[in-house]
Design an enzyme around this catalytic site. Structure first.
Site, mmCIF file in Angstrom:
data_model
loop_
_atom_site.group_PDB
_atom_site.id
_atom_site.type_symbol
_atom_site.label_atom_id
_atom_site.label_comp_id
_atom_site.label_asym_id
_atom_site.label_seq_id
_atom_site.Cartn_x
_atom_site.Cartn_y
_atom_site.Cartn_z
ATOM 1 C CE LYS A 116 74.427 133.936 67.717
ATOM 2 N NZ LYS A 116 73.497 134.990 68.128
ATOM 3 C CD GLU A 200 78.313 134.047 58.538
ATOM 4 O OE1 GLU A 200 77.157 134.010 58.976
ATOM 5 O OE2 GLU A 200 79.085 135.012 58.710
ATOM 6 N NE ARG A 294 73.106 140.901 74.271
ATOM 7 C CZ ARG A 294 73.893 141.755 73.638
ATOM 8 N NH1 ARG A 294 73.679 143.050 73.752
ATOM 9 N NH2 ARG A 294 74.879 141.342 72.869
#
Length: 452
Positions: A116, A200, A294
């Site tokens: 990420k 974050e 996906r």
């Protein structure tokens, strides 16, 4: 086009894939564990192969057993569904190395998205806004505290190698940051095999908006508009809809900017096949958070409002066909809402598995049920507690809500020790804030509370 594919999954998505590809002339192979012998998804396929004990690591996560089943049955391709091995680049490579096609993105794209922190760097370079945070992972508590001081509290500690809300925790000061670092590191190590985390800025009340992406292997990549996924418990989605209420509220310029950012992010990853870019939206600001490599659980609401068969296109793209769709030629039609039906306590959200004794699905115009279970079947603690998806479509959002509410009330699932979250969905759909489209990721903390 493929003659035969193996579906490396279980439950409603395995059943859905079999039913979706049958009109294409493609035969299917199901796989099943000891716990799923005779399950609906095994009967929906043309063949079924036993792959091991109930524990996922010994069955649905056992790449060798799945590849052996594919070779034994002569499958030309493997569809991973979602969850399990669907975002495992090593498995995708193993499928290719075995002379078969992986119905999903290239392994290289999956690797770019998996980390990420690295994904943030890639999309930032592509001009896509991300939530302010660290450029990479943080190695020490001191480094994390310094980063938090620069970002400004509150911050969100996130596992670098995962998703699905696992390994995420907010921190509002240095003391809670230390606790979050330990807890998220432990969860990440257990779930993903590495304890790396990054920070974050924590958005207090954002909406969660995702954009459906389709890309082929000839350089064509498009979006299929957005879905609203703000209603969540423990960072995991409960109810999704398309279009977002923002669409009905006149925020179409904002959504167009989000679509453009999603396509740029997907191009940065070198994406092909079906995928989803996810964003947090607060006011007129939006921030990329991740891309999922996906098909999504909530794909039916996109299918019902666009008329595009996402699973069909997954196969066509994997078989080398060119994508001949374009958003400008797709007419959005009505509104659709999906309710994830879980075997869980509808108030505390704890799993509540058991044997199903009664299963009566709702019917009627605009109502669709994607189910992986039926009466007489045992819901075990080995797998995700989602047992069905209830989807309601209407000419507009009000009609979709009304049809969804009627369907929830007529969906009868009973069992020994079994509980479902159908009462939660009834509270959500009947809530005034939901009707007004006043949604954010803390909706369940503020609304749709059970009556005393």
């Amino acid at each position: 086009m493929f003659r035969k594919i193996l579906i490396a999954n279980r439950g409603e998505i395995a059943r859905r894939i079999s039913e979706a590809v049958r009109p294409m002339g493609v035969s299917t192979v199901a796989v099943y564990s000891d716990a799923d012998e005779g399950a609906p998804h095994t009967r929906a396929a043309d063949e079924a192969v036993h792959i091991g004990p109930a524990a996922p690591r010994e069955s649905y996560l056992n790449a060798e057993a799945i590849l052996a089943a594919a070779k034994k049955t002569g499958a030309e391709a493997i569809h991973p569904g979602y969850g399990f091995l669907s975002e495992n680049a090593a498995f995708a490579r193993a499928v290719h190395d075995a002379g078969m096609t992986f119905i999903g993105p290239p392994p290289e794209s999956m690797e770019r998205m998996k980390d990420k922190a690295e994904a943030r760097r890639l999309v930032t370079a592509a001009g896509v806004p991300t939530v302010p945070g660290t450029e990479g992972t943080v190695s020490t508590t001191e480094e994390a505290k310094a980063a938090a001081a620069q970002i400004g509290y509150p911050v969100l500690v996130k596992a670098a190698g995962g998703g699905g809300g696992i390994g995420m925790m907010p921190a509002r000061d240095d003391e809670s940051l230390e606790k979050a670092l330990r807890a998220c590191g432990d969860r990440a190590r257990s779930a993903f095999g590495r304890d790396a985390v990054y920070l974050e800025r924590y958005l207090e009340a954002p909406r969660h908006i995702e954009v459906q992406i389709l890309g082929d292997h000839h350089g064509n990549l498009i979006h299929l508009f957005e879905r609203e996924c703000s209603i969540q418990r423990r960072h995991q989605k409960v109810t999704e809809e398309a279009p977002s209420p923002l669409w009905w509220q006149g925020k179409r310029d904002l959504l167009e900017r989000i679509y453009d950012a999603a396509v740029r992010a997907a191009n940065a990853f070198g994406y092909a096949n079906a995928g989803t870019c996810e964003f947090l939206v607060q006011g007129d600001e939006f921030f990329f958070i991740e891309m999922n490599a996906r098909l999504q659980v909530e794909h039916p609401v996109t299918e019902l409002t666009t008329g595009v068969d996402l699973i069909g296109w997954q196969l066509r793209i994997a078989a080398g066909e060119k994508l001949d769709l374009h958003p400008s030629r797709i007419e959005r039609r009505g509104a659709a809402i999906e309710m994830r039906v879980y075997a869980e306590d509808p108030i505390r959200f704890f799993p509540a598995p058991g044997k199903i004794t009664t299963w009566e699905e709702p019917t009627g115009e605009g109502v669709r049920v994607d189910a992986g279970y039926e009466a007489g079947q045992m819901v075990t603690p080995f797998y995700d507690p989602m047992i069905a998806k209830l989807i309601a479509w209407g000419q507009d959002r009000s009609e979709a809500i009304a049809r969804g509410l009627a369907a929830v009330r007529s969906f009868k699932i009973e069992g020994e020790k079994l509980k479902t979250n159908l009462p939660l969905h009834e509270r959500i759909l009947a809530d005034d804030a939901f009707a007004a489209g006043d949604l954010d990721t803390h909706f369940l903390e503020k609304h749709a509370r059970p009556s005393k």
